[in-house]
Scaffold this active site. Structure first.
Site, mmCIF file in Angstrom:
data_model
loop_
_atom_site.group_PDB
_atom_site.id
_atom_site.type_symbol
_atom_site.label_atom_id
_atom_site.label_comp_id
_atom_site.label_asym_id
_atom_site.label_seq_id
_atom_site.Cartn_x
_atom_site.Cartn_y
_atom_site.Cartn_z
ATOM 1 N N GLU A 1 -50.262 33.219 -39.449
ATOM 2 C CA GLU A 1 -49.439 32.259 -40.175
ATOM 3 C C GLU A 1 -48.719 32.905 -41.362
ATOM 4 O OE1 GLU A 1 -52.016 28.180 -39.539
ATOM 5 O OE2 GLU A 1 -52.754 29.643 -40.959
ATOM 6 N N GLY B 1 -52.005 20.233 -35.715
ATOM 7 C CA GLY B 1 -51.887 19.403 -34.528
ATOM 8 C C GLY B 1 -51.000 18.202 -34.845
ATOM 9 N N ILE C 1 -59.194 19.080 -33.994
ATOM 10 C CA ILE C 1 -59.036 17.832 -33.216
ATOM 11 C C ILE C 1 -58.504 18.190 -31.826
ATOM 12 C CG2 ILE C 1 -57.957 15.547 -33.144
ATOM 13 C CD1 ILE C 1 -59.719 15.759 -35.569
ATOM 14 N N MET D 1 -56.832 21.521 -41.225
ATOM 15 C CA MET D 1 -58.187 21.705 -41.754
ATOM 16 C C MET D 1 -58.253 22.206 -43.196
ATOM 17 S SD MET D 1 -59.875 23.214 -38.211
ATOM 18 C CE MET D 1 -61.560 23.148 -38.798
ATOM 19 N N GLU D 2 -57.116 22.282 -43.892
ATOM 20 C CA GLU D 2 -57.150 22.856 -45.244
ATOM 21 C C GLU D 2 -56.312 22.106 -46.286
ATOM 22 O OE1 GLU D 2 -55.935 24.753 -42.604
ATOM 23 O OE2 GLU D 2 -57.799 25.751 -42.059
ATOM 24 N N ASP E 1 -49.773 22.141 -31.519
ATOM 25 C CA ASP E 1 -50.457 21.483 -30.390
ATOM 26 C C ASP E 1 -50.445 19.976 -30.619
ATOM 27 O OD1 ASP E 1 -53.221 20.609 -31.694
ATOM 28 O OD2 ASP E 1 -52.735 22.603 -32.459
HETATM 29 N N1 SAH Z 1 -60.302 28.182 -32.066
HETATM 30 C C1 SAH Z 1 -59.492 28.662 -33.157
HETATM 31 C C2 SAH Z 1 -59.797 27.850 -34.339
HETATM 32 C C3 SAH Z 1 -58.567 27.331 -34.873
HETATM 33 S S1 SAH Z 1 -58.800 26.196 -36.125
HETATM 34 C C4 SAH Z 1 -59.737 30.115 -33.392
HETATM 35 O O1 SAH Z 1 -60.641 30.660 -32.782
HETATM 36 O O2 SAH Z 1 -59.016 30.753 -34.173
HETATM 37 C C5 SAH Z 1 -57.155 25.630 -36.224
HETATM 38 C C6 SAH Z 1 -56.361 26.078 -37.393
HETATM 39 O O3 SAH Z 1 -55.038 25.601 -37.244
HETATM 40 C C7 SAH Z 1 -56.849 25.482 -38.708
HETATM 41 O O4 SAH Z 1 -56.601 26.378 -39.758
HETATM 42 C C8 SAH Z 1 -56.047 24.170 -38.817
HETATM 43 O O5 SAH Z 1 -55.567 23.958 -40.128
HETATM 44 C C9 SAH Z 1 -54.870 24.312 -37.836
HETATM 45 N N2 SAH Z 1 -54.826 23.388 -36.701
HETATM 46 C C10 SAH Z 1 -53.953 23.520 -35.682
HETATM 47 N N3 SAH Z 1 -54.141 22.559 -34.758
HETATM 48 C C11 SAH Z 1 -55.162 21.783 -35.185
HETATM 49 C C12 SAH Z 1 -55.838 20.647 -34.632
HETATM 50 N N4 SAH Z 1 -55.500 20.138 -33.436
HETATM 51 N N5 SAH Z 1 -56.869 20.122 -35.335
HETATM 52 C C13 SAH Z 1 -57.221 20.638 -36.533
HETATM 53 N N6 SAH Z 1 -56.629 21.716 -37.093
HETATM 54 C C14 SAH Z 1 -55.598 22.306 -36.436
#
Ligand code: SAH
Length: 235
Positions: free
Chosen positions: A12, A78, A158, A179-180, A203
Site C-alpha cells: 500500500e 472491502g 470481513i 481494520m485500522e 474486494d
Molecule cells: N489475509 C491477508 C490479511 C489481510 S487483512 C494477508 O495475509 O495479508 C486486510 C487488510 O486490508 C487490512 O489492513 C484491512 O484494513 C484491509 N482490508 C481489505 N479488505 C478488507 C475486508 N474485506 N475486511 C477488512 N479489512 C479489509
C-alpha cells in the site's frame, strides 16, 4: 505541516519511500519510520501492520516521537455498499469502530468515556485527499468512482456476506470496511491531530474477498497510493 503517512501493508505504500529525498530511517517499536521530503511536503512514512492496536500505536508514536502535525492513512478496504466497486476510492468523512460494543453501559459503537462513536476526519485534509483522488481517477480506465462518507474498522477481515449484511443493518451509511482507520481516528481525536483516511476498494467483503484482496493488493494498490499521494503532496 509535517505529515505522517501510515499504511498497513508494504504494497500500500511501495514507491512512496523511493520517491522521498533526504531520507532518514529509524526503527522504533518493531516499525521502521522513514522521514524525508516527499515532493513538496515534510513527511514520515511507516507501515503499521494490520489491526486497530497496531494502527493506534503507530499513530501515537508518529505524533509523540516523530512530531508529525497531520496524519493520512492510505490503504485498501472491502466495499461496504453495492454502489462502491473494486477499483473505486473511498475518502472517509467519519470513522467508526464496528466491533466496539460496551452496551448496555454505553450505546453500541460508542468509545467509552469519550462520548464519540463516529469520529469526523479533518475537513481540509479530506477535501485535499478527495481532489487528489479525483484527479488520479480521471486518468484510469473503466471510470472508477470517488465516494466520501463512513468507513468502519474492526479487528476482522470481513469475508462473509452475512457479516457485512449485519454491519450494514447497524450502519446503513457504510461505504467501506477495513481494520485500522477508526483506530487512527481515535488517537488523532484524543491528541488533537488533523487526520484523513483514503482507501481503494480491493474486494467486496464477501466469500471472494480473500482472493480478490490478494490480487488487487499485488497488482493495483501501490500504483493508486503513489498516484494519489503525489497529487496530494503537490497541491
Ligand atoms: N489475509 C491477508 C490479511 C489481510 S487483512 C494477508 O495475509 O495479508 C486486510 C487488510 O486490508 C487490512 O489492513 C484491512 O484494513 C484491509 N482490508 C481489505 N479488505 C478488507 C475486508 N474485506 N475486511 C477488512 N479489512 C479489509
Amino acid at each position: 505541516m509535517r505529515l505522517g503517512i501510515i499504511s498497513a501493508l508494504a504494497e500500500e505504500q511501495m514507491g512512496l519511500i523511493d520517491a522521498m529525498q533526504h531520507v532518514e530511517k529509524q526503527v522504533h517499536g518493531m516499525r521502521e519510520y522513514t522521514a524525508g521530503k516527499l515532493w513538496d511536503i515534510d513527511a514520515v512514512c511507516v507501515l503499521s501492520r494490520i489491526g486497530k492496536v497496531a494502527a493506534a500505536m503507530t499513530a501515537s508514536i508518529l505524533v509523540e516521537k516523530f512530531r508529525v502535525t497531520h496524519i493520512v492513512f492510505t490503504g485498501v478496504a472491502g466495499s461496504g455498499d453495492v454502489g462502491v466497486r473494486v477499483g473505486d476510492i473511498v475518502v472517509a468523512e467519519s470513522l467508526v469502530q464496528h466491533d466496539m460494543d460496551a452496551s448496555p453501559l454505553f450505546p453500541r459503537f460508542e468509545i467509552p468515556l469519550t462520548g464519540q462513536s463516529h469520529i469526523a476526519s479533518d475537513r481540509d485534509l479530506t477535501r485535499r485527499l478527495a481532489l487528489a483522488a479525483r484527479e488520479f481517477l480521471q486518468e484510469e480506465p473503466d471510470t472508477p468512482q470517488l465516494h466520501r462518507g463512513l468507513i468502519a474498522s474492526g479487528d476482522q477481515f470481513i469475508k462473509h456476506r452475512a457479516q457485512l449484511g449485519a454491519l450494514k443493518d447497524a450502519l446503513p451509511d457504510l461505504l467501506a470496511v477495513e481494520m485500522e482507520g477508526a483506530a487512527v481516528a481515535q488517537v488523532c481525536f484524543e491528541l488533537g491531530i488533523p487526520f484523513g483516511v483514503i482507501r481503494t476498494i480491493s474486494d467486496n467483503a464477501n466469500e471472494d474477498a480473500p482472493v480478490d484482496f490478494m490480487e488487487f493488493v499485488h497488482k493495483v494498490a501501490s500504483r493508486y497510493a503513489f498516484g494519489v499521494l503525489q497529487n496530494f503532496c503537490r497541491t
